[in-house]
Design an enzyme around this catalytic site. Sequence first.
Site, PDB file in Angstrom:
ATOM      1  N   ASP A 242       5.385  17.051  56.557  1.00  0.00           N
ATOM      2  CA  ASP A 242       5.253  17.434  55.145  1.00  0.00           C
ATOM      3  C   ASP A 242       6.637  17.687  54.539  1.00  0.00           C
ATOM      4  O   ASP A 242       6.757  17.936  53.340  1.00  0.00           O
ATOM      5  CB  ASP A 242       4.287  18.613  54.954  1.00  0.00           C
ATOM      6  CG  ASP A 242       4.682  19.856  55.729  1.00  0.00           C
ATOM      7  OD1 ASP A 242       5.702  19.824  56.451  1.00  0.00           O
ATOM      8  OD2 ASP A 242       3.963  20.874  55.621  1.00  0.00           O
ATOM      9  N   SER A 243       7.691  17.557  55.370  1.00  0.00           N
ATOM     10  CA  SER A 243       9.062  17.523  54.838  1.00  0.00           C
ATOM     11  C   SER A 243       9.235  16.343  53.893  1.00  0.00           C
ATOM     12  O   SER A 243      10.235  16.258  53.185  1.00  0.00           O
ATOM     13  CB  SER A 243      10.078  17.455  55.980  1.00  0.00           C
ATOM     14  OG  SER A 243       9.758  16.390  56.854  1.00  0.00           O
TER      15      SER A 243
ATOM     16  N   ASP B 286       1.365  15.504  59.655  1.00  0.00           N
ATOM     17  CA  ASP B 286       1.315  16.930  59.336  1.00  0.00           C
ATOM     18  C   ASP B 286       0.100  17.243  58.476  1.00  0.00           C
ATOM     19  O   ASP B 286      -0.218  16.486  57.552  1.00  0.00           O
ATOM     20  CB  ASP B 286       2.568  17.310  58.528  1.00  0.00           C
ATOM     21  CG  ASP B 286       3.460  18.266  59.277  1.00  0.00           C
ATOM     22  OD1 ASP B 286       3.000  18.896  60.249  1.00  0.00           O
ATOM     23  OD2 ASP B 286       4.643  18.374  58.890  1.00  0.00           O
TER      24      ASP B 286
ATOM     25  N   GLU C 289       0.701  24.320  61.444  1.00  0.00           N
ATOM     26  CA  GLU C 289       1.620  25.439  61.660  1.00  0.00           C
ATOM     27  C   GLU C 289       0.872  26.730  61.966  1.00  0.00           C
ATOM     28  O   GLU C 289      -0.203  26.968  61.415  1.00  0.00           O
ATOM     29  CB  GLU C 289       2.467  25.658  60.384  1.00  0.00           C
ATOM     30  CG  GLU C 289       3.359  24.480  60.051  1.00  0.00           C
ATOM     31  CD  GLU C 289       4.202  24.701  58.793  1.00  0.00           C
ATOM     32  OE1 GLU C 289       4.178  25.821  58.216  1.00  0.00           O
ATOM     33  OE2 GLU C 289       4.888  23.742  58.392  1.00  0.00           O
TER      34      GLU C 289
ATOM     35  N   GLU D 255      10.630  25.656  65.755  1.00  0.00           N
ATOM     36  CA  GLU D 255      11.624  25.458  64.687  1.00  0.00           C
ATOM     37  C   GLU D 255      12.448  26.717  64.438  1.00  0.00           C
ATOM     38  O   GLU D 255      11.899  27.802  64.224  1.00  0.00           O
ATOM     39  CB  GLU D 255      10.908  25.021  63.392  1.00  0.00           C
ATOM     40  CG  GLU D 255      11.895  24.795  62.246  1.00  0.00           C
ATOM     41  CD  GLU D 255      11.320  24.048  61.038  1.00  0.00           C
ATOM     42  OE1 GLU D 255      10.174  23.567  61.108  1.00  0.00           O
ATOM     43  OE2 GLU D 255      12.040  23.949  60.037  1.00  0.00           O
TER      44      GLU D 255
HETATM   45  O1  KIV Z   1       7.635  18.447  58.249  1.00  0.00           O
HETATM   46  C1  KIV Z   1       8.436  18.241  59.166  1.00  0.00           C
HETATM   47  O2  KIV Z   1       9.292  17.354  59.114  1.00  0.00           O
HETATM   48  C2  KIV Z   1       8.368  19.091  60.340  1.00  0.00           C
HETATM   49  C3  KIV Z   1       9.514  19.032  61.292  1.00  0.00           C
HETATM   50  C4  KIV Z   1      10.589  19.922  60.817  1.00  0.00           C
HETATM   51  C5  KIV Z   1       9.111  19.352  62.666  1.00  0.00           C
HETATM   52  O3  KIV Z   1       7.450  19.832  60.489  1.00  0.00           O
END
Ligand code: KIV
Length: 286
Positions: free
Chosen positions: A44-45, A83, A115, A182
């Site tokens: 979700d980044s 994610d 998460e 993280e």
């Molecule tokens: O959303 C993402 O890219 C992540 C990574 C930082 C593991 O959760």
Amino acid sequence: MRIRINKIQEMKDSGERIPCLTAYDSPTAMLAESSGVPLILVGDSVGNVVLGYESTIPVTLEDIIHHTRSVIRGSSKALVVSDMPFLTYQAGVDDAVRNAGRLIQEGGAQAVKLEGGLPVIPIVERIVDVGMPVMGHLGLTPQSVNQLGGYRVQGRTLKEAAELVANARALEQAGAFGIVLETIPSEVADLVTKSVSIPTIGIGAGVGCSGEIQIIHELLGLVDGRIRKHAKLYADIKLQSEIALSQYVADVQKGIFPGLEQSFFLEPDLLEALSETLLGEKEDNS
Ligand code: KIV
């Protein structure tokens, strides 16, 4: 044939470190896969590095499905993990199962990541029970940034470190096939890694995890501003792109581009016939 979760476990068991990357579309998936990573995360980044948001919170399930499909089209070997965005699993188990199912059925992912620790354990259990692999995510969990008071290192106190170990054990017990750790102290990540038999995948968690994940845009310099402490600039594609595109603009302005190589031409006899016809028409009209 794509890599499966058992291969990721085998890598951990044999002591082979597990390098992972994020990807958000076909081009980044192709790049990630060309590096040989066994696992690609559609994180979700995407919200921060592609969609221009300041956090991951505005990212929707539809966004991740859309980007997962593109990643699937750009890859054929890596295990693709999607994610679960903010509020697509926290509100209840049924909701979570349905949304995980959409990432797998509509997006084409082979696994999902979510998460949190103890509060998400029943959710992880249920998603795994119905046959969908789940990856956990502990430490700095960006969807809780408002509760955490910013993007700060987690697990720095005895209590927090003990909670991380307990949460990791609970995730393993619930059936998670791996855990992202993280932004936590390296020593705590080592401790968590030693406390579970599933792989830990670090980002800002030192070298003692079973593997590492990084955001592909950060490694390639495709983000605005300074890259974060846990990342490393392996290539400055942004700078190279800026130089290349300024050159393009200058070439267009000077009339150097497009050149002969980039242009299409008529066959000479057709050109002659066309000129005669058009010029003839012009002469008739005058
Ligand atoms: O959303 C993402 O890219 C992540 C990574 C930082 C593991 O959760």
